[in-house]
Design a protein around this motif. Structure first.
Motif, mmCIF file in Angstrom:
data_model
loop_
_atom_site.group_PDB
_atom_site.id
_atom_site.type_symbol
_atom_site.label_atom_id
_atom_site.label_comp_id
_atom_site.label_asym_id
_atom_site.label_seq_id
_atom_site.Cartn_x
_atom_site.Cartn_y
_atom_site.Cartn_z
ATOM 1 N N SER A 44 0.823 -1.204 0.000
ATOM 2 C CA SER A 44 0.000 0.000 0.000
ATOM 3 C C SER A 44 0.861 1.259 0.000
ATOM 4 O O SER A 44 0.658 2.173 -0.806
ATOM 5 N N GLU A 45 1.835 1.310 0.898
ATOM 6 C CA GLU A 45 2.707 2.479 0.974
ATOM 7 C C GLU A 45 3.585 2.578 -0.266
ATOM 8 O O GLU A 45 3.838 3.676 -0.779
ATOM 9 N N ALA A 46 4.045 1.432 -0.767
ATOM 10 C CA ALA A 46 4.892 1.446 -1.958
ATOM 11 C C ALA A 46 4.133 1.991 -3.162
ATOM 12 O O ALA A 46 4.673 2.782 -3.945
ATOM 13 N N LEU A 47 2.873 1.593 -3.329
ATOM 14 C CA LEU A 47 2.082 2.092 -4.452
ATOM 15 C C LEU A 47 1.895 3.602 -4.376
ATOM 16 O O LEU A 47 1.975 4.304 -5.390
ATOM 17 N N SER A 48 1.651 4.114 -3.181
ATOM 18 C CA SER A 48 1.485 5.564 -3.031
ATOM 19 C C SER A 48 2.759 6.302 -3.421
ATOM 20 O O SER A 48 2.719 7.309 -4.145
ATOM 21 N N LEU A 49 3.899 5.793 -2.960
ATOM 22 C CA LEU A 49 5.167 6.440 -3.285
ATOM 23 C C LEU A 49 5.485 6.316 -4.773
ATOM 24 O O LEU A 49 5.991 7.260 -5.389
ATOM 25 N N LEU A 50 5.186 5.164 -5.359
ATOM 26 C CA LEU A 50 5.453 4.981 -6.786
ATOM 27 C C LEU A 50 4.574 5.910 -7.627
ATOM 28 O O LEU A 50 5.023 6.438 -8.654
ATOM 29 N N ARG A 51 3.326 6.109 -7.202
ATOM 30 C CA ARG A 51 2.475 7.079 -7.909
ATOM 31 C C ARG A 51 3.083 8.478 -7.816
ATOM 32 O O ARG A 51 3.055 9.249 -8.782
ATOM 33 N N GLY A 52 3.628 8.797 -6.654
ATOM 34 C CA GLY A 52 4.275 10.093 -6.510
ATOM 35 C C GLY A 52 5.462 10.248 -7.449
ATOM 36 O O GLY A 52 5.669 11.315 -8.037
ATOM 37 N N VAL A 53 6.243 9.177 -7.617
ATOM 38 C CA VAL A 53 7.388 9.227 -8.533
ATOM 39 C C VAL A 53 6.911 9.429 -9.969
ATOM 40 O O VAL A 53 7.482 10.230 -10.725
ATOM 41 N N ILE A 54 5.851 8.722 -10.357
ATOM 42 C CA ILE A 54 5.341 8.844 -11.731
ATOM 43 C C ILE A 54 4.869 10.268 -12.001
ATOM 44 O O ILE A 54 5.169 10.856 -13.052
ATOM 45 N N HIS A 55 4.132 10.851 -11.064
ATOM 46 C CA HIS A 55 3.645 12.220 -11.262
ATOM 47 C C HIS A 55 4.803 13.217 -11.310
ATOM 48 O O HIS A 55 4.777 14.173 -12.095
ATOM 49 N N GLU A 56 5.811 13.004 -10.481
ATOM 50 C CA GLU A 56 6.950 13.919 -10.491
ATOM 51 C C GLU A 56 7.730 13.782 -11.799
ATOM 52 O O GLU A 56 8.179 14.783 -12.370
ATOM 53 N N CYS A 57 7.889 12.564 -12.286
ATOM 54 C CA CYS A 57 8.545 12.361 -13.585
ATOM 55 C C CYS A 57 7.732 13.014 -14.701
ATOM 56 O O CYS A 57 8.296 13.564 -15.657
ATOM 57 N N HIS A 58 6.408 12.953 -14.581
ATOM 58 C CA HIS A 58 5.545 13.606 -15.567
ATOM 59 C C HIS A 58 5.821 15.105 -15.603
ATOM 60 O O HIS A 58 5.884 15.723 -16.676
ATOM 61 N N ARG A 59 6.010 15.695 -14.438
ATOM 62 C CA ARG A 59 6.298 17.130 -14.381
ATOM 63 C C ARG A 59 7.619 17.446 -15.086
ATOM 64 O O ARG A 59 7.732 18.445 -15.813
ATOM 65 N N PHE A 60 8.616 16.591 -14.904
ATOM 66 C CA PHE A 60 9.892 16.790 -15.596
ATOM 67 C C PHE A 60 9.702 16.718 -17.112
ATOM 68 O O PHE A 60 10.268 17.517 -17.864
ATOM 69 N N LEU A 61 8.917 15.751 -17.562
ATOM 70 C CA LEU A 61 8.723 15.574 -19.001
ATOM 71 C C LEU A 61 7.944 16.735 -19.615
ATOM 72 O O LEU A 61 8.107 17.031 -20.806
ATOM 73 N N LEU A 62 7.100 17.385 -18.834
ATOM 74 C CA LEU A 62 6.374 18.540 -19.349
ATOM 75 C C LEU A 62 7.289 19.744 -19.531
ATOM 76 O O LEU A 62 7.032 20.606 -20.383
ATOM 77 N N HIS A 63 8.363 19.803 -18.758
ATOM 78 C CA HIS A 63 9.286 20.940 -18.840
ATOM 79 C C HIS A 63 10.460 20.680 -19.779
ATOM 80 O O HIS A 63 11.028 21.628 -20.327
ATOM 81 N N TYR A 64 10.849 19.415 -19.939
ATOM 82 C CA TYR A 64 12.048 19.107 -20.715
ATOM 83 C C TYR A 64 11.767 17.962 -21.683
ATOM 84 O O TYR A 64 11.195 16.937 -21.295
ATOM 85 N N GLN A 65 12.190 18.157 -22.915
ATOM 86 C CA GLN A 65 12.144 17.053 -23.870
ATOM 87 C C GLN A 65 13.103 15.951 -23.435
ATOM 88 O O GLN A 65 12.819 14.768 -23.583
ATOM 89 N N ASP A 66 14.244 16.355 -22.888
ATOM 90 C CA ASP A 66 15.244 15.417 -22.372
ATOM 91 C C ASP A 66 15.662 15.897 -20.988
ATOM 92 O O ASP A 66 16.493 16.805 -20.860
ATOM 93 N N PRO A 67 15.101 15.325 -19.920
ATOM 94 C CA PRO A 67 15.424 15.796 -18.563
ATOM 95 C C PRO A 67 16.887 15.644 -18.177
ATOM 96 O O PRO A 67 17.315 16.220 -17.175
ATOM 97 N N SER A 68 17.673 14.895 -18.943
ATOM 98 C CA SER A 68 19.080 14.716 -18.573
ATOM 99 C C SER A 68 19.878 16.008 -18.683
ATOM 100 O O SER A 68 21.012 16.070 -18.199
#
Length: 498
Positions: A44-68
Motif C-alpha cells: 500500500s505504501e509502496a504504491l502511493s510512493l510509486l504514484r508520486g514518482v510517476i507524477h513527479e517524472c511527468h512534471r519533468f517531461l512537461l518541462h524538458y524534452q530530455d530531462p538529462s
C-alpha cells in the motif's frame, strides 16, 4: 507528494513552473523510499510512493524534452555541437579569393579521385565526470513502472480510478521509457567526448520487465503474448500519454505482438548479459584516492537513484537467475525449459566468486538443484512418453539406455547432490543460530526435502539397475530422514487410520 491516479495529470503537477537540480535530487530520494517500501513488502505504501514518482517524472517531461540536461555535463567543445554562425562576407577572407586559391580549388575538383582529404583531429575521450548517466531519469521512471506493474499483478484491486488493473500496460510503458532513454541524442549522436559507462541497472530491469511479460503470457495460457502494438486510450493529460509521445517512431513493442515467451526471453537475455557484464564487482572496486590525486581511471557516475551502500551484486544476480528459473519451469516446450534452466544455473554459478557468498551458499545450492531438476525433468518427459509406447521389454531397455535417458538421469543425480548439500547446510547450526529454528528455516528444509523427493522418484523409475535404485533410495533416506521415508512409502499413521 502527489498520490492521485496515474491515469490523469496530478493535482500538484502544475504548482511549480520550473524543474531544477534540487527537484532532481528530491526525485531520486522519493524513488529510493519507494524502492525500500517495495522491498519491505508494504504494498500500500509502496504504491502511493510509486504514484508520486510517476507524477513527479511527468512534471519533468512537461518541462524538458530530455530531462538529462539537468544533470549532464556540458560539452567541452561547444563549437562541435552546431555549425559556426558566419555571414557570407565572413566565410572567406579577402585573401582566400585570390587566383592561386581559385586555381588550386579547380585542380582539386578536377582531380578529386587523387585528392586525399587531410585527417580531421579526433575527439579526445576523457575521463567521465558526469554527475549522472544520461539515462538516469529514464532508469528511474522505467523502474517505477516495472515495480508498479508488479504490485498490480499481485493485487489488481489496488488500481485507482481509470488505472488499468492488469500489469501489462505498465510493463509496456516501462519498455517505452527504457527505449527512449537508450536513444537519447547524448547516446546516439556520436559526439560525446567522455567514456560514459553503461547503465547496468536499467539493463537489468529492462530484462526483468521482458521476463514478466513472458510469464504473464504463459499464465494466461496463450501461445503468444496477449497484447499488440495498440495501447489504452490514455487521456492527453496522463503521464502515459507523454511517455507514448516521446518514444522513438519505431519501437521494440511493435515487434512483440506474436512473439512467443521464448522470443521474449531471448530479448531479456541480451539485456541481462549487458547488465551483468557492466555491473560493478566488489572484489574489483577501485580504492579511494587522496584528494587531488588522478588515477587516470574513469570513475563511473551513479547509475540509478538507489544508494551505492545498498548495492549487492549477489542479490542482483540471484534475483535475475531466480526469475528466469521460475519462468523456465512454466515453459511448455522441453527444449526451452532445458535451455533457460541451464542459463539460470550459469548465473547462480557465477555467485561463487562473490565476496558475500557465505550468506548465499544455502539458497544458491538449493536453487542450483532446482535448475538441474528442471533440466532433467524436461529431458525425461519424452523418455516417459516413449516408454509408455514401447511394445516390448527390449524396446524399453533400449530407450533407457539411450543418450537422452542417460543425460536426463545424470541431470537428476546432479540435482540430488545439490539438494543433499542444501540439507546439510540447513541442518548445520551456525555460531549465532539459536537452537529453535524459525518457521522460515523449517519451511525451507521442508521444501528442499520435497524437491529431493521430486528428483528421486523419476530416477528410481527410470534407472534399470536395481543396485543403483537401492543406492538412490538409501541416499534420499540418509539425507532427508524420516520425512523422505514417509513421502516415498506413504505415512504409516495414515495407513493405520484406514
Amino acid at each position: 507528494m502527489n498520490t492521485t491516479t496515474t491515469a490523469r495529470r496530478g493535482s500538484q503537477t502544475g504548482l511549480k513552473n520550473t524543474c531544477d537540480y534540487e527537484d532532481w535530487e528530491d526525485l531520486k530520494d522519493l524513488f529510493q523510499k519507494a524502492a525500500e517500501q517495495y522491498e519491505s513488502e508494504d504494498a500500500s505504501e509502496a504504491l502511493s510512493l510509486l504514484r508520486g514518482v510517476i507524477h513527479e517524472c511527468h512534471r519533468f517531461l512537461l518541462h524538458y524534452q530530455d530531462p538529462s540536461v539537468l544533470f549532464s555535463a556540458p560539452s567541452p567543445h561547444p563549437d562541435l555541437d552546431s555549425p559556426p554562425n558566419l555571414s557570407p562576407s565572413d566565410e572567406k577572407q579577402p585573401s582566400d579569393w585570390g587566383f592561386d586559391n581559385i586555381r588550386s580549388d579547380s585542380i582539386r575538383s578536377k582531380g578529386c579521385h587523387r585528392h586525399v582529404a587531410e585527417p580531421q583531429p579526433s575527439l579526445t575521450r576523457r575521463k567521465c565526470k558526469c554527475r549522472e548517466l544520461p539515462t538516469a531519469f529514464h532508469a528511474i521512471l522505467g523502474s517505477t513502472l516495472f515495480l508498479f506493474g508488479n504490485l498490480i499483478a499481485q493485487d489488481p484491486e489496488a488500481a485507482l480510478e481509470d488505472e488499468p488493473n492488469i500489469p501489462t500496460p505498465y510493463w509496456l510503458a516501462a519498455l517505452d521509457v527504457f527505449e527512449t532513454g537508450e536513444n537519447l541524442p547524448k547516446r546516439t549522436d556520436g559526439r560525446s567526448t567522455c567514456e560514459q559507462p553503461e547503465d547496468w541497472r536499467m539493463a537489468i530491469v529492462w530484462g526483468r520487465t521482458l521476463v514478466c511479460i513472458a510469464e504473464e503470457a504463459i499464465d494466461k495460457c496463450h501461445q503468444t503474448p496477449s497484447f499488440t502494438a495498440d495501447e489504452p486510450a490514455w487521456p492527453k493529460e496522463s503521464p502515459f500519454s507523454v511517455i507514448a509521445a516521446r518514444r522513438p517512431p519505431i519501437t521494440l513493442r511493435m515487434s512483440l505482438a506474436g512473439a512467443t515467451a521464448n522470443d521474449l526471453m531471448i530479448l531479456a537475455m541480451d539485456q541481462f548479459s549487458r547488465g551483468i557484464f557492466h555491473m560493478p564487482h566488489p572484489l574489483h572496486a577501485v580504492p579511494a584516492l587522496p584528494d587531488g590525486t588522478d588515477s587516470g581511471v574513469a570513475t563511473p557516475p551513479p547509475t540509478s537513484a538507489t544508494a551505492a551502500d545498498n548495492f549487492s551484486r549477489a542479490k542482483e544476480l540471484y534475483t535475475v537467475a531466480h526469475e528466469v528459473l521460475l519462468l523456465a519451469e512454466k515453459l511448455v516446450v522441453p527444449a526451452e525449459r532445458q535451455y533457460w534452466a541451464s542459463w539460470a544455473d550459469s548465473v547462480f554459478e557465477q555467485m561463487r566468486m562473490e565476496a558475500d557468498m557465505d550468506n548465499w551458499r544455502g539458497p544458491i545450492t538449493r536453487m542450483r538443484g532446482k535448475c538441474w531438476l528442471t533440466f532433467g525433468s524436461a529431458r525425461l518427459d519424452d523418455i516417459e512418453t516413449r516408454l509408455q509406447e514401447a511394445k516390448s521389454s527390449a524396446d524399453s531397455d533400449a530407450i533407457l539406455a539411450s543418450e537422452a535417458a542417460i543425460e536426463g538421469r545424470g541431470a537428476l543425480e546432479k540435482a540430488m547432490e545439490f539438494f543433499e548439500r542444501a540439507l546439510e547446510l540447513g541442518s548445520r547450526p551456525g555460531e549465532d543460530m539459536e537452537l529453535d529454528r524459525s518457521a522460515e528455516d523449517r519451511d525451507s528444509l521442508a521444501e528442499t526435502k520435497a524437491l529431493l523427493l521430486e528428483a528421486v522418484l523419476p530416477l528410481i523409475d527410470l534407472t534399470p539397475d536395481k543396485a543403483k535404485r537401492d543406492d538412490l533410495y538409501a541416499r534420499a533416506v540418509r539425507v532427508g530422514g524420516e520425512d523422505v521415508v514417509q513421502l516415498l512409502q506413504g505415512d504409516p499413521m495414515d495407513e493405520d487410520e484406514d
